[in-house]
Design a protein around this motif. Structure first.
Motif, PDB file in Angstrom:
ATOM      1  N   ARG A  40       0.845  -1.200   0.000  1.00  0.00           N
ATOM      2  CA  ARG A  40       0.000   0.000   0.000  1.00  0.00           C
ATOM      3  C   ARG A  40       0.881   1.251   0.000  1.00  0.00           C
ATOM      4  O   ARG A  40       1.866   1.323   0.728  1.00  0.00           O
ATOM      5  N   LYS A  41       0.483   2.225  -0.818  1.00  0.00           N
ATOM      6  CA  LYS A  41       1.231   3.492  -0.794  1.00  0.00           C
ATOM      7  C   LYS A  41       0.853   4.273   0.471  1.00  0.00           C
ATOM      8  O   LYS A  41      -0.324   4.261   0.866  1.00  0.00           O
ATOM      9  N   PRO A  42       1.803   4.968   1.089  1.00  0.00           N
ATOM     10  CA  PRO A  42       1.492   5.653   2.342  1.00  0.00           C
ATOM     11  C   PRO A  42       0.532   6.835   2.146  1.00  0.00           C
ATOM     12  O   PRO A  42       0.477   7.440   1.081  1.00  0.00           O
ATOM     13  N   THR A  43      -0.190   7.127   3.224  1.00  0.00           N
ATOM     14  CA  THR A  43      -1.111   8.274   3.224  1.00  0.00           C
ATOM     15  C   THR A  43      -0.396   9.489   3.803  1.00  0.00           C
ATOM     16  O   THR A  43       0.249   9.408   4.850  1.00  0.00           O
ATOM     17  N   LEU A  44      -0.532  10.597   3.095  1.00  0.00           N
ATOM     18  CA  LEU A  44       0.128  11.847   3.507  1.00  0.00           C
ATOM     19  C   LEU A  44      -0.945  12.866   3.878  1.00  0.00           C
ATOM     20  O   LEU A  44      -1.962  12.978   3.185  1.00  0.00           O
ATOM     21  N   ALA A  45      -0.706  13.608   4.964  1.00  0.00           N
ATOM     22  CA  ALA A  45      -1.576  14.746   5.284  1.00  0.00           C
ATOM     23  C   ALA A  45      -0.770  16.028   5.113  1.00  0.00           C
ATOM     24  O   ALA A  45       0.399  16.079   5.497  1.00  0.00           O
TER      25      ALA A  45
END
Ligand code: 2RA
Length: 352
Positions: free
Chosen positions: A1-6
């Motif tokens: 899974r590609k990481p989630t960025l905020a």
């Protein structure tokens, strides 16, 4: 899974450049969540060729976030960065709130990337834009010659003071353009009136020897940042630093004159070779041909540009340089994005 960025603070001057940078760099992120004050929630911003809706800053906004970039005022970062970290996000913070915390690394990926791995609070700090505008070039020279002392003057763009800084310069320029102002004492001040925005004096047709807030013994906060952050990034806690920070009527791109003293004798040829080959640095130095960096040409570019490389006239161990860096790109958003990419690589390797 590609990481989630905020991206927290997505609507500010740096946030706007951040969205451009995230749209241009290798697309390593899965979801990118845009977070801002409740006032901006619901706005749609362009990112990676799509419109993304801004969500309000709240604890739930960090659910499932792997990396959170913050570009918000110090007091907002102080409150919210630990909350994001407690929810499992690695925070990359661009405020001044944590930079000198011994448990928070201060990272420039070209200079001290290893420091990013040790982050007991789950927070990594991004340096101040003035430090960042010179430190990649200095880091490369330090690795070769051993830095001993710095004497620096900055020529800082108004966007360092955010959108209000840019608006203030533009308004002042509209008041003085096409006039004969700038010829008698106080004429610019009278034309500009109280409209000095975040600056203590008019910045149009002027230079202002002040940036930031007052610290002890006449120093400004900006000057203390240049000294303290350079020491921390280079791992030189006793580095001698003399610095004067000056605001100039430039929209974006900070410039600095640097007198750098080293442990060993230096030659201009060696220095030029190091600068020309260091990652993230461009040597642009042929004064006879009118070639040296200026903010008007450097703005919108990623590297640190170095020109006017000379050996000091009275000290064979010292160099004189003129350095320019886009304060919103490498000076803020780009370095933050690079740190976030380092962390994403680490998370990927840990999960692999
Ligand atoms: C400035 N360096 O230029 C500051 C912003 N962090 O005002």
């Amino acid at each position: 899974r590609k990481p989630t960025l905020a991206v927290v603070g997505a609507t500010g001057a740096v946030g706007t450049v951040m969205l451009q940078i995230l749209s241009q760099r290798a697309d390593i992120w899965g979801e990118i969540r845009l977070i801002a004050s409740p006032r901006s929630a619901g706005r749609k911003l362009a990112l990676r060729g799509e419109e993304v809706e801004v969500v309000a800053l709240a604890e739930a906004a960090f659910d499932g976030v792997d990396v959170a970039m913050f570009d918000v005022p110090d007091e907002v970062a102080e409150r919210w960065a630990p909350i994001a970290a407690s929810k499992g996000a690695v925070v990359v913070d661009n405020s001044g709130a944590f930079r000198m915390d011994p448990d928070v690394p201060l990272v420039v990926p070209e200079v001290n990337p290893h420091a990013a791995r040790l982050r007991p609070r789950g927070i990594i700090s991004n340096p101040n834009c003035t430090t960042l505008s010179m430190i990649v070039a200095l880091g490369a020279l330090h690795a070769e010659f051993g830095l001993r002392e710095l004497v620096v003057s900055s020529y800082q763009a108004v966007s360092g003071a955010g959108r209000r800084g840019i608006d203030t310069l533009r308004q002042q320029l509209s008041l003085v353009a096409g006039t004969e102002l700038g010829t008698t004492p106080g004429d610019v001040r009278r034309a500009v009136g109280d409209n000095t925005g975040p600056f203590p004096e008019p910045v149009a047709l002027n230079v202002v020897p002040w940036a930031g807030t007052a610290r002890e013994d006449g120093w400004s906060s900006e000057e203390m940042k240049v000294r303290d952050e350079s020491r921390k990034i280079l791992g030189l806690p006793d580095l001698r630093v003399a610095v004067t920070c000056v605001r100039v009527p430039v929209v974006t791109t900070h410039s600095l004159t640097v007198h750098a003293c080293f442990e060993r004798e230096v030659t201009v040829d060696q220095a030029r070779e190091i600068i020309a080959t260091a990652p993230g640095v461009v040597l642009f130095d042929d004064p006879a041909a009118g070639e040296f960096p200026t903010p008007a040409d450097v703005v919108g570019t990623d590297p640190t540009w170095v020109g006017r490389v000379r050996r000091a006239l009275d000290d064979p161990t010292a160099l004189e340089l003129f350095v320019c860096g886009d304060n919103l790109r490498k000076g803020s958003a780009l370095n933050t994005a690079q740190i976030a990419e380092l962390v994403a690589g680490e998370l990927r390797r840990a999960g692999a």
